[in-house]
Design a protein around this motif. Sequence first.
Motif, PDB file in Angstrom:
ATOM      1  N   LYS A  81      -5.609 -29.248  20.061  1.00 12.52           N
ATOM      2  CA  LYS A  81      -5.532 -30.447  19.228  1.00 12.52           C
ATOM      3  C   LYS A  81      -4.906 -30.028  17.903  1.00 12.52           C
ATOM      4  CE  LYS A  81      -7.677 -32.084  15.459  1.00 12.52           C
ATOM      5  NZ  LYS A  81      -7.908 -31.293  14.241  1.00 12.52           N
ATOM      6  N   HIS A  82      -4.121 -30.909  17.277  1.00 13.70           N
ATOM      7  CA  HIS A  82      -3.601 -30.591  15.952  1.00 13.70           C
ATOM      8  C   HIS A  82      -3.625 -31.860  15.121  1.00 13.70           C
ATOM      9  CE1 HIS A  82      -1.510 -27.508  13.553  1.00 13.70           C
ATOM     10  NE2 HIS A  82      -0.994 -28.548  12.917  1.00 13.70           N
ATOM     11  N   SER A  83      -3.975 -31.687  13.865  1.00 13.48           N
ATOM     12  CA  SER A  83      -4.007 -32.844  12.966  1.00 13.48           C
ATOM     13  C   SER A  83      -2.850 -32.725  11.987  1.00 13.48           C
ATOM     14  CB  SER A  83      -5.354 -32.850  12.240  1.00 13.48           C
ATOM     15  OG  SER A  83      -5.211 -33.346  10.939  1.00 13.48           O
ATOM     16  N   THR A  84      -2.360 -33.873  11.525  1.00 11.01           N
ATOM     17  CA  THR A  84      -1.272 -33.821  10.543  1.00 11.01           C
ATOM     18  C   THR A  84      -1.815 -33.553   9.139  1.00 11.01           C
ATOM     19  OG1 THR A  84      -1.356 -36.220  10.326  1.00 11.01           O
ATOM     20  CG2 THR A  84       0.262 -35.317  11.870  1.00 11.01           C
ATOM     21  N   GLY A  85      -3.119 -33.429   8.997  1.00  8.49           N
ATOM     22  CA  GLY A  85      -3.672 -32.973   7.725  1.00  8.49           C
ATOM     23  C   GLY A  85      -4.405 -34.054   6.958  1.00  8.49           C
ATOM     24  N   PHE A 164       8.620 -21.482   6.366  1.00  7.63           N
ATOM     25  CA  PHE A 164       8.867 -22.873   5.948  1.00  7.63           C
ATOM     26  C   PHE A 164       7.601 -23.502   5.359  1.00  7.63           C
ATOM     27  CE2 PHE A 164      12.690 -24.409   8.749  1.00  7.63           C
ATOM     28  CZ  PHE A 164      13.501 -23.497   8.103  1.00  7.63           C
ATOM     29  N   TYR A 165       6.483 -23.282   6.041  1.00  5.78           N
ATOM     30  CA  TYR A 165       5.211 -23.904   5.675  1.00  5.78           C
ATOM     31  C   TYR A 165       4.854 -23.554   4.225  1.00  5.78           C
ATOM     32  CZ  TYR A 165       0.521 -25.545   7.222  1.00  5.78           C
ATOM     33  OH  TYR A 165      -0.653 -26.225   7.409  1.00  5.78           O
ATOM     34  N   ALA A 166       4.970 -22.250   3.917  1.00  2.00           N
ATOM     35  CA  ALA A 166       4.588 -21.792   2.571  1.00  2.00           C
ATOM     36  C   ALA A 166       5.519 -22.419   1.520  1.00  2.00           C
ATOM     37  CB  ALA A 166       4.651 -20.275   2.515  1.00  2.00           C
ATOM     38  N   LEU A 167       6.798 -22.546   1.840  1.00  2.00           N
ATOM     39  CA  LEU A 167       7.727 -23.133   0.866  1.00  2.00           C
ATOM     40  C   LEU A 167       7.535 -24.642   0.738  1.00  2.00           C
ATOM     41  CD1 LEU A 167      11.097 -21.252   1.547  1.00  2.00           C
ATOM     42  CD2 LEU A 167       9.585 -21.027  -0.431  1.00  2.00           C
ATOM     43  N   ARG A 168       7.325 -25.307   1.875  1.00  2.00           N
ATOM     44  CA  ARG A 168       7.139 -26.769   1.825  1.00  2.00           C
ATOM     45  C   ARG A 168       5.930 -27.134   0.988  1.00  2.00           C
ATOM     46  NH1 ARG A 168       5.912 -28.223   7.385  1.00  2.00           N
ATOM     47  NH2 ARG A 168       5.883 -30.373   6.730  1.00  2.00           N
ATOM     48  N   ASP A 169       4.891 -26.312   1.113  1.00  2.00           N
ATOM     49  CA  ASP A 169       3.644 -26.596   0.408  1.00  2.00           C
ATOM     50  C   ASP A 169       3.852 -26.699  -1.107  1.00  2.00           C
ATOM     51  OD1 ASP A 169       0.929 -26.938   0.032  1.00  2.00           O
ATOM     52  OD2 ASP A 169       0.493 -24.800   0.005  1.00  2.00           O
ATOM     53  N   LEU A 179      10.337 -32.443   9.607  1.00  5.05           N
ATOM     54  CA  LEU A 179       9.740 -31.143   9.255  1.00  5.05           C
ATOM     55  C   LEU A 179       8.314 -31.029   9.769  1.00  5.05           C
ATOM     56  CD1 LEU A 179      11.124 -30.525   5.628  1.00  5.05           C
ATOM     57  CD2 LEU A 179      11.854 -29.449   7.771  1.00  5.05           C
ATOM     58  N   ILE A 180       7.560 -32.117   9.704  1.00  8.63           N
ATOM     59  CA  ILE A 180       6.189 -32.073  10.239  1.00  8.63           C
ATOM     60  C   ILE A 180       6.251 -31.885  11.753  1.00  8.63           C
ATOM     61  CG2 ILE A 180       4.064 -33.404  10.588  1.00  8.63           C
ATOM     62  CD1 ILE A 180       4.530 -34.739   7.876  1.00  8.63           C
ATOM     63  N   THR A 181       7.158 -32.622  12.397  1.00  9.78           N
ATOM     64  CA  THR A 181       7.277 -32.524  13.857  1.00  9.78           C
ATOM     65  C   THR A 181       7.602 -31.085  14.271  1.00  9.78           C
ATOM     66  OG1 THR A 181       8.066 -34.792  13.919  1.00  9.78           O
ATOM     67  CG2 THR A 181       8.536 -33.439  15.871  1.00  9.78           C
ATOM     68  N   ALA A 182       8.607 -30.496  13.623  1.00  9.41           N
ATOM     69  CA  ALA A 182       9.013 -29.136  14.000  1.00  9.41           C
ATOM     70  C   ALA A 182       7.904 -28.134  13.692  1.00  9.41           C
ATOM     71  CB  ALA A 182      10.293 -28.757  13.259  1.00  9.41           C
ATOM     72  N   SER A 183       7.212 -28.329  12.571  1.00 13.61           N
ATOM     73  CA  SER A 183       6.147 -27.405  12.191  1.00 13.61           C
ATOM     74  C   SER A 183       5.016 -27.446  13.226  1.00 13.61           C
ATOM     75  CB  SER A 183       5.628 -27.794  10.797  1.00 13.61           C
ATOM     76  OG  SER A 183       4.439 -27.128  10.510  1.00 13.61           O
ATOM     77  N   ILE A 184       4.578 -28.650  13.547  1.00 11.03           N
ATOM     78  CA  ILE A 184       3.436 -28.765  14.472  1.00 11.03           C
ATOM     79  C   ILE A 184       3.845 -28.330  15.877  1.00 11.03           C
ATOM     80  CG2 ILE A 184       1.883 -30.415  15.619  1.00 11.03           C
ATOM     81  CD1 ILE A 184       1.682 -31.932  13.004  1.00 11.03           C
ATOM     82  N   LEU A 185       4.941 -28.885  16.376  1.00  9.21           N
ATOM     83  CA  LEU A 185       5.259 -28.609  17.783  1.00  9.21           C
ATOM     84  C   LEU A 185       5.764 -27.193  18.013  1.00  9.21           C
ATOM     85  CD1 LEU A 185       6.634 -31.964  19.216  1.00  9.21           C
ATOM     86  CD2 LEU A 185       4.396 -30.917  19.530  1.00  9.21           C
ATOM     87  N   SER A 186       6.391 -26.570  17.015  1.00  6.61           N
ATOM     88  CA  SER A 186       6.799 -25.176  17.239  1.00  6.61           C
ATOM     89  C   SER A 186       5.565 -24.321  17.512  1.00  6.61           C
ATOM     90  CB  SER A 186       7.587 -24.626  16.046  1.00  6.61           C
ATOM     91  OG  SER A 186       6.801 -24.661  14.870  1.00  6.61           O
ATOM     92  N   LYS A 187       4.501 -24.575  16.754  1.00  9.28           N
ATOM     93  CA  LYS A 187       3.264 -23.797  16.955  1.00  9.28           C
ATOM     94  C   LYS A 187       2.630 -24.145  18.302  1.00  9.28           C
ATOM     95  CE  LYS A 187       1.275 -24.953  12.863  1.00  9.28           C
ATOM     96  NZ  LYS A 187       2.217 -25.450  11.881  1.00  9.28           N
ATOM     97  N   LYS A 188       2.564 -25.440  18.592  1.00 11.02           N
ATOM     98  CA  LYS A 188       1.850 -25.861  19.803  1.00 11.02           C
ATOM     99  C   LYS A 188       2.633 -25.460  21.061  1.00 11.02           C
ATOM    100  CE  LYS A 188      -0.872 -26.352  17.401  1.00 11.02           C
ATOM    101  NZ  LYS A 188      -2.266 -25.912  17.274  1.00 11.02           N
TER     102      LYS A 188
HETATM  103  N1  URA Z   1       0.308 -29.466  10.127  1.00 13.54           N
HETATM  104  C1  URA Z   1       1.287 -28.566  10.355  1.00 13.54           C
HETATM  105  O1  URA Z   1       1.074 -27.588  11.073  1.00 13.54           O
HETATM  106  N2  URA Z   1       2.469 -28.759   9.791  1.00 13.54           N
HETATM  107  C2  URA Z   1       2.754 -29.838   9.024  1.00 13.54           C
HETATM  108  O2  URA Z   1       3.865 -29.952   8.563  1.00 13.54           O
HETATM  109  C3  URA Z   1       1.737 -30.777   8.786  1.00 13.54           C
HETATM  110  C4  URA Z   1       0.503 -30.563   9.351  1.00 13.54           C
END
Ligand code: URA
Length: 420
Positions: A81-85, A164-169, A179-188
């Motif tokens: 499961k992943h949440s967008t935050g 990317f995550y550290a810079l976006r933050d 960017l959210i899509t690529a961040s979440i789905l690359s990990k998943k």
């Molecule tokens: N969770 C992530 O892993 N990446 C995002 O960009 C937002 C929420």
Amino acid sequence: MNFLSLLESKRDGAVLSESQLQSIIAATVAGEIPDYQLSAFLMAIYFRGLNAEETRALTLAMRDSGEVLSFPADGRPVVDKHSTGGVGDKVSLPLAPLLACLGFRVPMISGRGLGITGGTLDKLESIPGFRTAQRREEIIQIVQSVGCCIVAQSEKMVPADKRFYALRDVTATVPSIPLITASILSKKLAEGLDALILDVKWGRAAFMQTEKKARQLAKGLCELGRACNVQTEFILSDMNVPLGTHAGNWLEVVESVEVLEGRGPSDTRDLVLDCAARLLVMTQIEPRRGAALTRAKNCLDSGAAREKWNEMLAAQGADLTAFEAKLRAPSPVYEVEIRAAQGGIIRDLDARIIGEIVRDLGGGRLRADSILNLEVGFSAMKKPGERVEKGEPLALLRADNEDAARGVWEVARAAWEIAS
Ligand code: URA
């Protein structure tokens, strides 16, 4: 590769090809692009967007920037499961062990705090000894034996997202759908999943401010997930009010343990059970929704998930004796009650204000090199619908010292709206 000319192209709204995006990710991971140029690139994407093809190419290039997991077939579906935050969103913590007890394998790759939203890894690192940087072989071994683990993107796993995550933050480039899509789905996608449930948040403390935008993000995530052969579904959830009663890294671990012990606030517990039930239905382990929910509830209330949690902590290096001691006697910090200025019914609690205060107290990052204070935050927050008397506590605020608490006290009180 001439990165400057690709940067100019995106700034001017051009569409980047799959091979250009692959080159950018390869150069990112090789450390060939300095932070200032990558930050500008992320801002160009923030304003210009990426079309569906570019988003797919970026996601896959990020997934393949490091090792990808694969698990032997043993009858247990591999799910996540992943949440967008969100603020107070600690669902992943109790959910991973619960899913393991329900017969799933869960190789959860999580993130750190992003913007004002909390990060699963930061929360877990408030547990003495807990490690989040496991190698692929170790992740597979823990998942096969324990059933779940929660680990970080790293130099080995999805390193492009780590950068990317550290810079976006810290460059105000988080709320971008591609960017959210690529961040979440690359990990998943790097987890080798059979099924994925996405909790897409909307509201004033979410990256998507409206339900319409959140639905758009959710649909894009599901389409891409399914196109990559992962059964993907979503939940939309309201992030105008914090989830649960605790916000802040360690404090959210405390609430998670309450949920694992069959206690805890009903909104957190319900979301954990909803995610578990959906995965039971999606994987046909329990095809009927009602039965799936009952199965998840019985499992949570049996105490098995609490035991599994300890097993996961131990497998990831935690000192269980120190952890249990910290639950009984948390690290000393300055504590003060936020008291109601008037009596009445709580009409609103602004999750954005709560998230900003936790971040400003040191619970989140203002710069890439910020060192977090994992102990600060709010506990025992009263929620909308509850009645309070004048002077009654609305929450307990934990800060580094009295000055820090005084600095945010009035703003904190204004997060609650009370109707007489
Ligand atoms: N969770 C992530 O892993 N990446 C995002 O960009 C937002 C929420």
